[in-house]
Write an enzyme that holds these catalytic residues in place. Structure first.
Site, mmCIF file in Angstrom:
data_model
loop_
_atom_site.group_PDB
_atom_site.id
_atom_site.type_symbol
_atom_site.label_atom_id
_atom_site.label_comp_id
_atom_site.label_asym_id
_atom_site.label_seq_id
_atom_site.Cartn_x
_atom_site.Cartn_y
_atom_site.Cartn_z
ATOM 1 N N THR A 136 0.933 -1.034 -0.082
ATOM 2 C CA THR A 136 0.182 -0.021 0.065
ATOM 3 C C THR A 136 0.840 1.389 0.246
ATOM 4 O O THR A 136 2.111 1.270 0.464
ATOM 5 C CB THR A 136 -0.957 0.066 1.075
ATOM 6 O OG1 THR A 136 -0.040 0.107 2.385
ATOM 7 C CG2 THR A 136 -1.977 -1.066 1.381
ATOM 8 N N ILE A 137 0.094 2.473 -0.522
ATOM 9 C CA ILE A 137 0.708 3.577 -0.336
ATOM 10 C C ILE A 137 0.242 3.983 1.131
ATOM 11 O O ILE A 137 -0.863 3.878 1.248
ATOM 12 C CB ILE A 137 0.351 4.568 -1.552
ATOM 13 C CG1 ILE A 137 1.145 5.897 -1.213
ATOM 14 C CG2 ILE A 137 -0.921 4.728 -1.711
ATOM 15 C CD1 ILE A 137 1.004 6.958 -2.577
ATOM 16 N N SER A 138 1.070 4.634 1.856
ATOM 17 C CA SER A 138 0.525 5.318 3.156
ATOM 18 C C SER A 138 -0.427 6.148 2.995
ATOM 19 O O SER A 138 -0.597 6.886 2.014
ATOM 20 C CB SER A 138 1.814 5.539 4.059
ATOM 21 O OG SER A 138 2.568 4.679 4.400
ATOM 22 N N HIS A 197 2.587 10.829 5.134
ATOM 23 C CA HIS A 197 3.466 11.382 4.479
ATOM 24 C C HIS A 197 3.713 12.822 4.928
ATOM 25 O O HIS A 197 4.941 13.341 5.056
ATOM 26 C CB HIS A 197 2.987 11.477 2.928
ATOM 27 C CG HIS A 197 3.109 10.094 2.347
ATOM 28 N ND1 HIS A 197 1.941 9.383 1.632
ATOM 29 C CD2 HIS A 197 4.177 9.076 2.316
ATOM 30 C CE1 HIS A 197 2.329 8.427 1.215
ATOM 31 N NE2 HIS A 197 3.609 8.005 1.719
ATOM 32 N N SER A 238 5.440 3.187 -4.280
ATOM 33 C CA SER A 238 4.996 3.878 -5.407
ATOM 34 C C SER A 238 5.915 4.771 -5.664
ATOM 35 O O SER A 238 5.682 5.462 -7.074
ATOM 36 C CB SER A 238 3.696 4.364 -5.163
ATOM 37 O OG SER A 238 3.661 5.314 -4.162
ATOM 38 N N ASP A 277 17.609 -4.974 -2.046
ATOM 39 C CA ASP A 277 17.136 -5.169 -0.732
ATOM 40 C C ASP A 277 17.577 -4.062 0.213
ATOM 41 O O ASP A 277 18.806 -3.599 0.287
ATOM 42 C CB ASP A 277 18.375 -6.301 -0.212
ATOM 43 C CG ASP A 277 17.814 -7.059 1.014
ATOM 44 O OD1 ASP A 277 17.236 -6.507 1.906
ATOM 45 O OD2 ASP A 277 18.419 -7.857 1.491
ATOM 46 N N GLY A 278 16.591 -3.689 1.018
ATOM 47 C CA GLY A 278 16.797 -2.557 1.910
ATOM 48 C C GLY A 278 17.763 -2.813 3.138
ATOM 49 O O GLY A 278 18.337 -2.044 3.825
#
Length: 192
Positions: free
Chosen positions: A94-96, A101, A126, A181-182
């Site tokens: 999902t986009i928060s 934001h 996104s 990879d974060g």
């Protein structure tokens, strides 16, 4: 290396109790049963006005950026892009919600506005927050934001989303989107 989310969490931890409650407990008495907060609109302007009314957006910098970067360009369900709740973007992600934001941008504003600021947005999804951060940066001050997304499909989608109406952010080099990879971060681009 500190990701945007870690910096945000650190900043929230340093806030006073009333500030934390306004972010975590919900606007105007708490979240609605659907999880949506109490502000939404049919237009971007209406959404931003609501976030200002509830004092989530406090600075003209954050207001300007959130009006410039249209959330609808980053949501699959454009009819609900201006509702203050998360939206599906694909791949089970999902986009928060916009209030998240706005709170992140307000919290990170002084850092983002520094000359030559370098920001790593881990789990950029996104691309919306990445684009907002890049737009907030003064192009004459040399700032750069790196979006790092693990899922290749979302990485590709974020490039398309940003290019819809903000291609200049990619072309100027203010944004670099990477797939990876974060946990590994971007050591070649550090420090952030």
């Amino acid at each position: 290396m500190r990701s945007t989310l870690r910096v945000f969490r650190h900043a929230v931890a340093k806030m006073g109790n009333s500030q934390r409650r306004s972010i975590h407990a919900g606007l105007d008495g708490g979240p609605l049963s659907s999880g949506a907060w109490r502000t939404q609109g049919r237009t971007l302007q209406a959404l931003i006005s609501g976030l200002k009314r509830y004092q989530i957006i406090k600075s003209s910098d954050v207001e300007r950026v959130m009006l410039k970067i249209d959330r609808a360009d980053f949501c699959k369900a454009r009819d609900f892009a201006y509702h203050d709740k998360p939206q599906a973007i694909g791949a089970g992600q999902t986009i928060s919600a916009p209030h998240i934001h706005a709170a992140a941008l307000e919290t990170l504003r002084d850092f983002i506005l520094r000359p030559n600021a370098r920001v790593l947005d881990v789990g950029s999804g996104s691309g919306y927050l990445t684009a907002c951060i890049a737009e907030m940066m003064d192009p004459l001050q040399g700032g750069k934001v790196f979006g790092l997304e693990y899922l290749a499909s979302l990485h590709d989608q974020s490039l398309e989303n940003i290019a819809k109406n903000n291609k200049h952010l990619l072309e100027s080099g203010r944004i670099t989107m990477k797939q990876g990879d974060g946990w590994a971060g971007l050591p070649a681009e550090a420090p952030f």
